[in-house]
Write a protein that holds these residues in place. Structure first.
Motif, PDB file in Angstrom:
ATOM      1  N   ASP A  18       0.808  -1.224   0.000  1.00 53.57           N
ATOM      2  CA  ASP A  18       0.000   0.000   0.000  1.00 53.57           C
ATOM      3  C   ASP A  18       0.842   1.274   0.000  1.00 53.57           C
ATOM      4  N   LEU A  19       2.011   1.226   0.626  1.00 58.42           N
ATOM      5  CA  LEU A  19       2.814   2.442   0.812  1.00 58.42           C
ATOM      6  C   LEU A  19       4.221   2.315   0.224  1.00 58.42           C
ATOM      7  N   ARG A  20       4.366   1.543  -0.833  1.00 59.21           N
ATOM      8  CA  ARG A  20       5.698   1.235  -1.358  1.00 59.21           C
ATOM      9  C   ARG A  20       6.534   2.476  -1.660  1.00 59.21           C
ATOM     10  N   LYS A  21       5.939   3.442  -2.350  1.00 55.70           N
ATOM     11  CA  LYS A  21       6.689   4.644  -2.736  1.00 55.70           C
ATOM     12  C   LYS A  21       7.185   5.396  -1.499  1.00 55.70           C
ATOM     13  N   LEU A  22       6.328   5.581  -0.516  1.00 55.13           N
ATOM     14  CA  LEU A  22       6.694   6.271   0.714  1.00 55.13           C
ATOM     15  C   LEU A  22       7.747   5.487   1.500  1.00 55.13           C
ATOM     16  N   LEU A  43       4.396  -8.081  -6.402  1.00 54.84           N
ATOM     17  CA  LEU A  43       4.301  -7.386  -7.690  1.00 54.84           C
ATOM     18  C   LEU A  43       2.926  -7.637  -8.281  1.00 54.84           C
ATOM     19  N   GLU A  44       2.272  -6.562  -8.697  1.00 50.59           N
ATOM     20  CA  GLU A  44       0.958  -6.660  -9.340  1.00 50.59           C
ATOM     21  C   GLU A  44       1.167  -6.722 -10.854  1.00 50.59           C
ATOM     22  N   PRO A  45       0.230  -7.304 -11.582  1.00 54.26           N
ATOM     23  CA  PRO A  45       0.342  -7.255 -13.049  1.00 54.26           C
ATOM     24  C   PRO A  45       0.428  -5.803 -13.518  1.00 54.26           C
ATOM     25  N   GLY A  46       1.368  -5.529 -14.402  1.00 46.23           N
ATOM     26  CA  GLY A  46       1.551  -4.162 -14.901  1.00 46.23           C
ATOM     27  C   GLY A  46       2.491  -3.327 -14.068  1.00 46.23           C
ATOM     28  N   ASP A  47       2.918  -3.838 -12.904  1.00 46.84           N
ATOM     29  CA  ASP A  47       3.890  -3.124 -12.067  1.00 46.84           C
ATOM     30  C   ASP A  47       5.225  -3.005 -12.780  1.00 46.84           C
ATOM     31  N   ASN A  48       5.931  -1.912 -12.522  1.00 45.90           N
ATOM     32  CA  ASN A  48       7.327  -1.830 -12.945  1.00 45.90           C
ATOM     33  C   ASN A  48       8.118  -2.646 -11.928  1.00 45.90           C
ATOM     34  N   PRO A  49       8.738  -3.730 -12.376  1.00 47.48           N
ATOM     35  CA  PRO A  49       9.431  -4.587 -11.411  1.00 47.48           C
ATOM     36  C   PRO A  49      10.693  -3.950 -10.829  1.00 47.48           C
ATOM     37  N   ASN A  50      11.218  -2.905 -11.489  1.00 47.46           N
ATOM     38  CA  ASN A  50      12.468  -2.296 -11.020  1.00 47.46           C
ATOM     39  C   ASN A  50      12.227  -1.400  -9.806  1.00 47.46           C
ATOM     40  N   ILE A  51      12.018  -2.031  -8.678  1.00 47.75           N
ATOM     41  CA  ILE A  51      11.748  -1.318  -7.434  1.00 47.75           C
ATOM     42  C   ILE A  51      13.043  -0.731  -6.878  1.00 47.75           C
ATOM     43  N   PHE A  52      14.119  -1.489  -6.976  1.00 46.50           N
ATOM     44  CA  PHE A  52      15.401  -1.074  -6.410  1.00 46.50           C
ATOM     45  C   PHE A  52      16.369  -0.634  -7.500  1.00 46.50           C
TER      46      PHE A  52
END
Length: 195
Positions: A18-22, A43-52
Motif C-alpha cells: 500500500d505504501l511502497r513509494k513512501l 508485484l501486481e500485473p503491470g507493475d514496474n518490477p524495477n523497485i530497487f
C-alpha cells in the motif's frame, strides 16, 4: 497482547504494497534475504518490477540461482560478490535433491546446472576483476581457518589471532570405535553424532 487486540494489525507485506513509494523514500536501502524479498515485496500485473536501483548479493556462493531470481527481477542493476572457494549453498530442507536423482544421471552440457548465483554470474556477467579473499575475521580461534588458509589460499589470508588462549584446542581428533556410517535409509552415523 496481540491476541487481545480487537483490530488485526496490517501485515508487513500489505504495508509495503500500500505504501511502497513512501516506504522506499523513507528507507531507500534494505537488507533482506531472497526469500523475504519474494514474500514481502508483491508485484501486481503491470507493475514496474524495477523497485530497487541496485540489488547486491554478498556471499553469493551460498545462494541458489532459483532463490535469487525474484530479487534480481526487482532491481535495475545487479552486483554479485563472493568467494568461489567458500561453501556452496546447502540443499538441507529443500525439495531439490529428494527423489530427483534419476533425472540428473547425465549432465546436460548445453544447459549446465549452476550450484550458486556466484557460479552463474561468473560465466554470465562482466567481471570487474576476479579478486581473492584476503582477510578472515570470523573464527574465534585462528586454528579453525588455518587448514583452509594453507590448502586453498596458499597461506595468503590475513587472519586475526584470538585475544586470549583457548582452554581447549578448537580442533581435535576423537576416535569413535563403534561409529559406523549407515549407507542405507538413515544415511547417518548415530554413535559418532552422539559422541
Amino acid at each position: 497482547t496481540l491476541a487481545q487486540q480487537k483490530r488485526p494489525r496490517k501485515s508487513i507485506r500489505k504495508i509495503i504494497k500500500d505504501l511502497r513509494k513512501l516506504v522506499l523514500e523513507v528507507h531507500p536501502c534494505w537488507m533482506m534475504s531472497p526469500l523475504s524479498v519474494s514474500q514481502l515485496i508483491e508485484l501486481e500485473p503491470g507493475d514496474n518490477p524495477n523497485i530497487f536501483d541496485t540489488v547486491i548479493f554478498d556471499e553469493a556462493s551460498q545462494i541458489f540461482p532459483e532463490d535469487a531470481i525474484c530479487s534480481i527481477f526487482r532491481g535495475k542493476q545487479l552486483i554479485v560478490a563472493g568467494d568461489p572457494e567458500q561453501m556452496p549453498p546447502t540443499s538441507f530442507g529443500k525439495f531439490s535433491n529428494v527423489g530427483f536423482d534419476e533425472f540428473n544421471e547425465e549432465e546436460d552440457e548445453e544447459n549446465p546446472e549452476f550450484e550458486s548465483i556466484l557460479n552463474l554470474a561468473s560465466v554470465s556477467l562482466k567481471q570487474r576483476k576476479p579478486l581473492r579473499l584476503l582477510w578472515h575475521y570470523r573464527s574465534k580461534h585462528e586454528e579453525l581457518i588455518h587448514a583452509s588458509n594453507q590448502k586453498i589460499y596458499n597461506g595468503d589470508l590475513i587472519t586475526f589471532p584470538a585475544s586470549s588462549k583457548p582452554l581447549d584446542r578448537p580442533v581435535k581428533f576423537i576416535y569413535v570405535e563403534d561409529g559406523i556410517f549407515d549407507r542405507g535409509k538413515s544415511k547417518t552415523n548415530p554413535q559418532e553424532a552422539k559422541r
